[in-house]
Design a protein around this motif. Sequence first.
Motif, PDB file in Angstrom:
ATOM      1  N   ARG A  11       0.692  -1.149  -0.151  1.00  0.00           N
ATOM      2  CA  ARG A  11       0.133  -0.038  -0.049  1.00  0.00           C
ATOM      3  C   ARG A  11       0.845   1.401  -0.018  1.00  0.00           C
ATOM      4  O   ARG A  11       0.653   2.252  -0.702  1.00  0.00           O
ATOM      5  CB  ARG A  11      -0.881  -0.236   1.350  1.00  0.00           C
ATOM      6  N   ARG A  18       1.179  -1.692  -6.376  1.00  0.00           N
ATOM      7  CA  ARG A  18      -0.239  -0.844  -5.966  1.00  0.00           C
ATOM      8  C   ARG A  18      -0.175   0.520  -6.254  1.00  0.00           C
ATOM      9  O   ARG A  18       1.101   1.198  -6.019  1.00  0.00           O
ATOM     10  CB  ARG A  18      -0.557  -1.228  -4.440  1.00  0.00           C
ATOM     11  N   SER A  21      -5.378   5.025  -4.002  1.00  0.00           N
ATOM     12  CA  SER A  21      -6.682   5.065  -4.153  1.00  0.00           C
ATOM     13  C   SER A  21      -7.635   6.166  -3.553  1.00  0.00           C
ATOM     14  O   SER A  21      -8.895   6.245  -3.353  1.00  0.00           O
ATOM     15  CB  SER A  21      -7.370   3.594  -4.458  1.00  0.00           C
ATOM     16  N   ARG A  57     -11.798  -8.038 -13.602  1.00  0.00           N
ATOM     17  CA  ARG A  57     -11.273  -7.753 -12.224  1.00  0.00           C
ATOM     18  C   ARG A  57     -11.429  -9.027 -11.636  1.00  0.00           C
ATOM     19  O   ARG A  57     -12.296  -9.689 -11.398  1.00  0.00           O
ATOM     20  CB  ARG A  57     -12.261  -6.684 -11.532  1.00  0.00           C
ATOM     21  N   TYR A  60      -9.844 -11.125  -5.900  1.00  0.00           N
ATOM     22  CA  TYR A  60      -9.296 -10.515  -4.820  1.00  0.00           C
ATOM     23  C   TYR A  60      -8.551  -9.323  -4.983  1.00  0.00           C
ATOM     24  O   TYR A  60      -8.045  -8.775  -3.911  1.00  0.00           O
ATOM     25  CB  TYR A  60      -8.089 -11.666  -4.427  1.00  0.00           C
ATOM     26  N   CYS A  61      -8.810  -8.569  -6.058  1.00  0.00           N
ATOM     27  CA  CYS A  61      -7.862  -7.602  -6.386  1.00  0.00           C
ATOM     28  C   CYS A  61      -8.621  -6.038  -6.168  1.00  0.00           C
ATOM     29  O   CYS A  61      -9.744  -5.973  -6.586  1.00  0.00           O
ATOM     30  CB  CYS A  61      -7.669  -7.571  -8.044  1.00  0.00           C
ATOM     31  N   ASN A  62      -7.996  -5.178  -5.471  1.00  0.00           N
ATOM     32  CA  ASN A  62      -8.525  -3.757  -5.479  1.00  0.00           C
ATOM     33  C   ASN A  62      -7.415  -3.015  -5.758  1.00  0.00           C
ATOM     34  O   ASN A  62      -7.348  -1.627  -5.325  1.00  0.00           O
ATOM     35  CB  ASN A  62      -8.819  -3.504  -3.891  1.00  0.00           C
ATOM     36  N   ASN A  64      -5.495  -0.271  -8.513  1.00  0.00           N
ATOM     37  CA  ASN A  64      -6.058   0.627  -9.465  1.00  0.00           C
ATOM     38  C   ASN A  64      -6.360   0.413 -10.959  1.00  0.00           C
ATOM     39  O   ASN A  64      -5.354   0.247 -11.400  1.00  0.00           O
ATOM     40  CB  ASN A  64      -5.445   2.033  -9.310  1.00  0.00           C
ATOM     41  N   GLU A 236      -8.993  -7.986   0.829  1.00  0.00           N
ATOM     42  CA  GLU A 236      -9.378  -6.716   0.901  1.00  0.00           C
ATOM     43  C   GLU A 236     -10.679  -6.308   0.748  1.00  0.00           C
ATOM     44  O   GLU A 236     -11.568  -6.805   0.029  1.00  0.00           O
ATOM     45  CB  GLU A 236      -8.428  -6.237  -0.525  1.00  0.00           C
ATOM     46  N   ARG A 237     -11.094  -5.292   1.548  1.00  0.00           N
ATOM     47  CA  ARG A 237     -12.513  -4.832   1.609  1.00  0.00           C
ATOM     48  C   ARG A 237     -12.795  -4.453   0.375  1.00  0.00           C
ATOM     49  O   ARG A 237     -12.185  -3.561  -0.414  1.00  0.00           O
ATOM     50  CB  ARG A 237     -12.591  -3.730   2.829  1.00  0.00           C
ATOM     51  N   GLY A 238     -14.167  -4.591  -0.208  1.00  0.00           N
ATOM     52  CA  GLY A 238     -14.704  -4.132  -1.222  1.00  0.00           C
ATOM     53  C   GLY A 238     -14.783  -5.226  -2.381  1.00  0.00           C
ATOM     54  O   GLY A 238     -15.066  -5.081  -3.629  1.00  0.00           O
ATOM     55  N   THR A 239     -13.729  -6.158  -2.107  1.00  0.00           N
ATOM     56  CA  THR A 239     -13.385  -7.025  -3.346  1.00  0.00           C
ATOM     57  C   THR A 239     -14.730  -8.276  -3.103  1.00  0.00           C
ATOM     58  O   THR A 239     -15.234  -8.562  -2.046  1.00  0.00           O
ATOM     59  CB  THR A 239     -12.003  -7.717  -3.199  1.00  0.00           C
TER      60      THR A 239
END
Length: 437
Positions: A11, A18, A21, A57, A60-62, A64, A236-239
């Motif tokens: 991050r 990465r 974001s 997508r 597992y990927c968040n 960019n 990762e949150r959101g994935t």
Amino acid sequence: MIKHTLRAARRAFSPSLRCFSDMPDGDLIEDVSEWKVSPDLTKQASLYVHWPYCLRRCSYCNFNKYISRENNDHIMTECLQKETETLLQLSQVSCITSVFFGGGTPSLAHPSSIAAILETVSRWASLCDKAEVTLEVNPTPEGMSKLEDYCHAGVNRFSIGVQTLQDEDLKILGRDHTSHQALQTITEARKLCPGRVSVDVMFGRPKQSIESWENELSELLRVCDDHVSLYQLTLERGTQLFKQVQRGEFTLPAEDVTAEMYRCARKTLHQHGFLQYEVSNFARNNAVSHHNMSYWKGRQYISVGPGAHGRFVLLGEGGVVREARTQTLEPDIWIHEVRQRGHGTRRRIQLGHLELLEEVLVMGMRMTGGISHKHWELFSPQLGLHEVFGLTTEVRELLQSGRLVLDDRGLRCSWDGLALLDSMLPALLVELEKRIH
């Protein structure tokens, strides 16, 4: 285990892994205290080029990345060239030591796009002798079919995102290739760039066992080249995968199981002649990633493309300053800004002395060689490693336990300690802050 260290480092500091974001709108310039370092660091830099588009997508990927609604590759290429030109001029570097095309899926780009960007580099700053030029490749038939053309364009190293050789797991991860296609791509890439092909593989996947992981590694080692990167899967949150685990559709291996997977992988790779030179990276025949080494050693790197971030080392009135730069996240807005003013830099921050040393510490300790006294002195001439880390009780306990080593060579983790780096870093960072203040 290594999970949290990997996540933090990916991050915070590694643009090949990465892009940011969470950058606010507007051009923010934030000046803090300067630091002094050798002006030689301003002359050379590595270059990261972010290609933001993917066909799909992964679960597992968040990172960019974006699914393009239309083919605007020519626009993206034009803007990457323009931003490269602008940032090379602003940085005033005379030599680019390495180039890394990451994403997204840069193997979706036409080879002519890669060639055009490299030609732009050569016009404004020479590519150093034997400069490493790496392209991340998605091991699909399309990606494999362009490997030779990428070599003609100037690429001399491939990083192949295999992730797993289990077809069922590839489906769970949302990958768009099969294990057979991955093996074919590795074989073809090795013919074109022998000794310069890296393979990414992921452990800690849903339903994965230690036995299946050992079998998978054995199969991979029969075909892989001289570089392997191991990554532990993190939710990762959101994935999509995060939501599936939350709903109970999948479970990830327990922490003690993933720790054993990491231990087994290190042992197996060592037995096959691979030397571990960083938390996640293993090489034989000295096939290390010179580009990524520039991040871990705190060198200057210029990053272009949506959401990319870099580190400029500039000569100012007060001496040498290190500046963190982040590019605008969304491709369409980034394209508009590049066309309007030559670059899409959204944020610039001059790093203070503490922030700089935190980066040097976190990234340097990822390497098995750690941080030498000479390297630390480049960034902290007044306070050496012994003065900063050799006096506190908590750090001494880490030294006495054998997990941490501080000697005439410098500061580093032991073999066992490297797997526990994330648990040791907080104590080191706290001590650094106390000493600097």
